[in-house]
Design an enzyme around this catalytic site. Structure first.
Site, PDB file in Angstrom:
ATOM      1  CB  CYS A   1      -2.746  -2.238   8.699  1.00  0.00           C
ATOM      2  SG  CYS A   1      -1.423  -1.955   7.549  1.00  0.00           S
TER       3      CYS A   1
ATOM      4  CG  HIS B   1      -1.884  -1.052   1.346  1.00  0.00           C
ATOM      5  ND1 HIS B   1      -2.026  -1.882   2.429  1.00  0.00           N
ATOM      6  CD2 HIS B   1      -2.845  -1.421   0.458  1.00  0.00           C
ATOM      7  CE1 HIS B   1      -3.038  -2.721   2.215  1.00  0.00           C
ATOM      8  NE2 HIS B   1      -3.544  -2.469   1.023  1.00  0.00           N
TER       9      HIS B   1
END
Ligand code: GLY
Length: 256
Positions: free
Chosen positions: A251, A164
């Site tokens: 996350c 990401h």
């Protein structure tokens, strides 16, 4: 200032989740203990936690950040890019309805992982990744524009270690960027003060500012020193088991 966070306990199936790390299988007891320490750190930063039940059907669901993008003006449910993760959103939607009068949502064929969306003050960097597709990136950009924010898209598909965008980028104080070398030359980041991450500390680029503290991963002394030199007060957390499953500090929560 954040006042709340949503977290989701790791499930018993956590080790069956998606990963490319090649660091071995996570130990479940250690995973649970590291998650507990993470939650305690958020509470130490003054956040009230909404704790979602784990669900064995969704081994990656503890990486709750990928399911939504939360701002002062709008909450957006994502449509995660990995099919195995799309069912994670329902529980987060139910939780967010307690806090937001309405929710926006990314719709197929758009896919977005929240880990690809980085807020830096009034501006957002949107990662075009193997999880966030073109339609999803455009949809997020449009939604943010409608709510008065600006955005730029950063294509990270050719930067192999990055799952990401926020695997290689953290925004601090709205405008100072912790940034890996592979992203440093991108025009999107021109004009920002940057804190470079050493080549052998790439994992540590994913840190999280929570009010007056910054959560950083244990084991990366140079980025810790760089942050302390700039006056940040750190909470250092061991997240070795989450790293094995391609997850980082950001996350593990949705902060708002
Ligand atoms: N294991 C985190 C992810 O691949 O989404």
């Amino acid at each position: 200032m954040f006042t709340n966070a949503i977290v989701r306990a790791p499930s018993r199936t956590f080790a069956e989740g998606l990963t490319t790390a090649g660091l071995g299988r996570p130990d479940l007891d250690t995973t649970f203990a590291q998650h507990a320490d993470y939650c305690a750190a958020l509470e130490q930063c003054g956040l009230r936690l909404t704790r979602l039940e784990s669900d064995d059907r969704f081994p990656d669901a503890t990486f709750v950040e990928d399911t939504a993008i939360l701002t002062d003006r709008v909450a957006i449910l994502t449509n995660p890019g990995a099919p195995s993760r799309q069912g994670e959103v329902a529980a987060v939607r139910d939780a967010l309805m307690e806090f937001y009068p309405s929710l926006e949502a990314v719709s197929a064929p758009g896919t977005v992982d929240g880990g690809d969306v980085c807020q830096a003050g009034e501006h957002f960097f949107i990662g075009r990744s193997h999880r966030t597709n073109e339609a999803g990136a455009l949809e997020i950009g449009d939604l943010l524009t409608r709510h008065g924010y600006t955005s730029t898209t950063v294509d990270i598909r050719d930067i192999p270690p990055l799952l990401h965008l926020k695997s290689g980028l953290t925004a601090l104080d709205g405008g100072r960027l912790v940034l890996i070398e592979a992203l440093a030359g991108h025009p999107a980041f021109r004009g920002y003060e940057t804190i470079p991450v050493a080549a052998d500390e790439l994992y540590a680029a994913n840190c999280v500012q929570v009010n007056d503290r910054v959560l950083v991963a244990a084991g990366f002394p140079r980025i810790q020193e760089a942050l302390r030199d700039r006056g940040y007060s750190l909470i250092v957390l061991d997240v070795s088991e989450f790293r094995k499953m391609d997850g980082g500090l950001s996350c593990l929560s949705l902060r708002f």
